[in-house]
Design an enzyme around this catalytic site. Structure first.
Site, PDB file in Angstrom:
ATOM      1  N   HIS A 104       0.888  -1.169   0.000  1.00  0.00           N
ATOM      2  CA  HIS A 104       0.000   0.000   0.000  1.00  0.00           C
ATOM      3  C   HIS A 104       0.925   1.217   0.000  1.00  0.00           C
ATOM      4  CE1 HIS A 104      -3.381   2.550   0.717  1.00  0.00           C
ATOM      5  NE2 HIS A 104      -3.426   2.492   2.034  1.00  0.00           N
ATOM      6  N   GLU A 228     -27.133 -12.750  -2.243  1.00  0.00           N
ATOM      7  CA  GLU A 228     -27.540 -12.478  -3.633  1.00  0.00           C
ATOM      8  C   GLU A 228     -26.946 -11.155  -4.144  1.00  0.00           C
ATOM      9  OE1 GLU A 228     -31.686 -11.641  -4.234  1.00  0.00           O
ATOM     10  OE2 GLU A 228     -31.654 -12.337  -6.313  1.00  0.00           O
TER      11      GLU A 228
HETATM   12  P1  NDP Z   1      -2.636  -7.226   9.427  1.00  0.00           P
HETATM   13  O1  NDP Z   1      -3.378  -6.382  10.400  1.00  0.00           O
HETATM   14  O2  NDP Z   1      -3.277  -8.509   9.036  1.00  0.00           O
HETATM   15  O3  NDP Z   1      -1.162  -7.493   9.970  1.00  0.00           O
HETATM   16  C1  NDP Z   1      -0.976  -8.348  11.019  1.00  0.00           C
HETATM   17  C2  NDP Z   1       0.503  -8.658  11.110  1.00  0.00           C
HETATM   18  O4  NDP Z   1       1.216  -7.461  11.448  1.00  0.00           O
HETATM   19  C3  NDP Z   1       0.797  -9.664  12.172  1.00  0.00           C
HETATM   20  O5  NDP Z   1       1.873 -10.461  11.765  1.00  0.00           O
HETATM   21  C4  NDP Z   1       1.142  -8.778  13.349  1.00  0.00           C
HETATM   22  O6  NDP Z   1       1.958  -9.405  14.262  1.00  0.00           O
HETATM   23  C5  NDP Z   1       1.922  -7.673  12.667  1.00  0.00           C
HETATM   24  N1  NDP Z   1       1.924  -6.441  13.452  1.00  0.00           N
HETATM   25  C6  NDP Z   1       0.848  -5.707  13.848  1.00  0.00           C
HETATM   26  N2  NDP Z   1       1.238  -4.610  14.535  1.00  0.00           N
HETATM   27  C7  NDP Z   1       2.595  -4.674  14.586  1.00  0.00           C
HETATM   28  C8  NDP Z   1       3.582  -3.848  15.171  1.00  0.00           C
HETATM   29  N3  NDP Z   1       3.263  -2.725  15.829  1.00  0.00           N
HETATM   30  N4  NDP Z   1       4.872  -4.222  15.054  1.00  0.00           N
HETATM   31  C9  NDP Z   1       5.210  -5.346  14.395  1.00  0.00           C
HETATM   32  N5  NDP Z   1       4.321  -6.186  13.810  1.00  0.00           N
HETATM   33  C10 NDP Z   1       3.023  -5.847  13.904  1.00  0.00           C
HETATM   34  O7  NDP Z   1      -2.277  -6.325   8.149  1.00  0.00           O
HETATM   35  P2  NDP Z   1      -2.719  -6.515   6.645  1.00  0.00           P
HETATM   36  O8  NDP Z   1      -2.213  -7.811   6.126  1.00  0.00           O
HETATM   37  O9  NDP Z   1      -4.166  -6.169   6.502  1.00  0.00           O
HETATM   38  O10 NDP Z   1      -1.932  -5.301   5.959  1.00  0.00           O
HETATM   39  C11 NDP Z   1      -0.555  -5.403   5.682  1.00  0.00           C
HETATM   40  C12 NDP Z   1      -0.216  -4.407   4.576  1.00  0.00           C
HETATM   41  O11 NDP Z   1      -0.928  -4.771   3.389  1.00  0.00           O
HETATM   42  C13 NDP Z   1      -0.635  -2.972   4.875  1.00  0.00           C
HETATM   43  O12 NDP Z   1       0.315  -2.109   4.318  1.00  0.00           O
HETATM   44  C14 NDP Z   1      -1.979  -2.831   4.156  1.00  0.00           C
HETATM   45  O13 NDP Z   1      -2.310  -1.504   3.802  1.00  0.00           O
HETATM   46  C15 NDP Z   1      -1.696  -3.673   2.918  1.00  0.00           C
HETATM   47  N6  NDP Z   1      -2.884  -4.192   2.251  1.00  0.00           N
HETATM   48  C16 NDP Z   1      -3.839  -4.850   2.962  1.00  0.00           C
HETATM   49  C17 NDP Z   1      -4.940  -5.392   2.329  1.00  0.00           C
HETATM   50  C18 NDP Z   1      -5.959  -6.185   3.091  1.00  0.00           C
HETATM   51  O14 NDP Z   1      -6.813  -6.786   2.444  1.00  0.00           O
HETATM   52  N7  NDP Z   1      -5.936  -6.272   4.407  1.00  0.00           N
HETATM   53  C19 NDP Z   1      -5.141  -5.226   0.881  1.00  0.00           C
HETATM   54  C20 NDP Z   1      -4.029  -4.602   0.204  1.00  0.00           C
HETATM   55  C21 NDP Z   1      -2.959  -4.084   0.879  1.00  0.00           C
HETATM   56  P3  NDP Z   1       1.787  -9.148  15.867  1.00  0.00           P
HETATM   57  O15 NDP Z   1       0.982 -10.275  16.360  1.00  0.00           O
HETATM   58  O16 NDP Z   1       3.152  -9.144  16.333  1.00  0.00           O
HETATM   59  O17 NDP Z   1       1.063  -7.858  16.093  1.00  0.00           O
END
Ligand code: NDP
Length: 326
Positions: A104, A228
């Site tokens: 992103h 739907e």
């Molecule tokens: P998630 O919320 O699913 O990410 C969770 C992961 O991030 C876990 O591994 C978690 O581990 C880790 N995490 C969360 N907070 C922290 C922190 N403070 N420090 C280190 N690790 C952390 O994210 P998404 O997969 O939704 O998004 C990831 C990227 O992809 C973003 O840039 C998003 O904009 C982009 N994106 C997302 C889409 C979607 O459908 N969700 C679509 C397209 C792009 P822990 O347990 O350690 O917190």
């Protein structure tokens, strides 16, 4: 647009890809890349997500260790955590010529992180959430992604990124060049304008019918929960917004739709859309987000309380209980 024949896995041969984060996107990226024969290591904090990555058979390390071991680093943690994690764990481990991938454009568009000039920096943004990315891949198809080469230190950033896109299955659908600023602004606009409009439309339809004395569960099913309308939008995504009504609707349906099309949303809504877009573009939204995050997301707590208490949600709980899916 780039397709299968524009991309070659050779460009990542012998490279290790560090997938940072094992959430919605991270899990799908790690699985698809591995199944395409790419060497993957996962970087995560020591918690549940990390345990899941280990259980799924990945070489899993701390974020800094994974970033150091990978010559491709894909950052897949929530955008609000990027500045701190990037500064502390990624930037010190990005070697000259490494490929740094964001899903992103947000962190670059708003200047929240500044990668070193010696690394390749690209956007590879899937326009889909994680589960369908994986599902399409295993079924032999793919999903759309936007690509932008933000910094090309090696001179090979695009080829390498397209190799990752191919390994993810994105080139099976098509990978479209779109600037990271545009990708960010479109994505935020979809979230802030279109999504609330759609959710509110469903809620309003529900409320009008319930107020008129119809039973809640049939109303919920007919307006939304049968799936739907969702199927209609899936069909519309490939055939076109109006074609789906043309092709799937009876004359009664088509007459009813055309009777009110263009007459329910006024110019006031269009004006709100323009204001929302302006706030996204001039940084007003990011400033508001920063304030909200600093205060511990109080509006999000209010929103959660509001939707949990809403009649639509309570009716959905009742529906799930009736279907035995609660
Ligand atoms: P998630 O919320 O699913 O990410 C969770 C992961 O991030 C876990 O591994 C978690 O581990 C880790 N995490 C969360 N907070 C922290 C922190 N403070 N420090 C280190 N690790 C952390 O994210 P998404 O997969 O939704 O998004 C990831 C990227 O992809 C973003 O840039 C998003 O904009 C982009 N994106 C997302 C889409 C979607 O459908 N969700 C679509 C397209 C792009 P822990 O347990 O350690 O917190």
């Amino acid at each position: 647009m780039y397709f299968e024949s524009d991309a070659s896995l050779q460009h990542v041969e012998g490279r290790t890809v560090a997938v940072i984060g094992y959430g919605i996107q991270g899990k799908a990226f790690a699985a698809n890349l591995r199944d395409s024969g790419v060497a993957v290591i996962v970087g995560n904090r020591d918690d549940e997500y990390r345990e899941t990555a280990v259980a799924d058979g990945f070489d899993t390390r701390s974020i800094g260790e994974a970033a150091a071991a990978g010559s491709v680093v894909i950052l897949l943690i929530p955008d609000d955590a990027h500045p701190e994690v990037f500064e502390s764990h990624i930037a010190p481990n990005l070697d000259d010529g490494d490929l740094f991938v964001l899903a992103h454009g947000f962190s670059i568009r708003y200047g929240r992180i500044t990668p070193p000039p010696t690394a390749d920096v690209v956007l590879l943004a899937p326009k889909m959430f994680g589960k369908p990315i994986r599902q399409h891949y295993t079924e032999g198809s793919g999903v759309l992604a936007f690509v932008d080469v933000i910094q090309d230190a090696s001179g090979h950033a695009l080829d390498r990124t397209l190799a990752i896109a191919k390994a993810m299955g994105f080139t099976r659908y098509g990978v479209m060049p779109v600037s990271h600023a545009t990708e960010t602004e479109l994505d935020l606009f979809q979230e802030q304008f279109l999504t609330p409009l759609l959710l509110d439309a469903f809620r309003m339809a529900f409320e009008v019918l319930v107020e008129a004395g119809y039973e809640r569960i049939p109303v919920l099913l007919d307006m939304h929960a049968s799936g739907e309308m969702a199927e209609m939008m899936v069909e519309a995504a490939s055939t076109g917004l109006y074609e789906v009504i043309e092709q799937q609707g009876s004359p009664t349906c088509r007459f009813g739709v055309q009777r009110y099309l263009g007459k329910l949303l006024g110019e006031d809504v269009r004006a709100r859309g323009r204001e929302i877009l302006e706030e996204i573009r001039n940084g007003g939204f990011v400033a508001a987000l920063g304030k909200e995050a600093a205060a511990g997301y109080p509006s999000l707590a209010d929103y959660t309380a509001m939707y949990r208490a809403s009649e639509v949600t309570r009716t959905h709980d009742g529906l799930r209980a009736a279907l035995g899916t609660a």
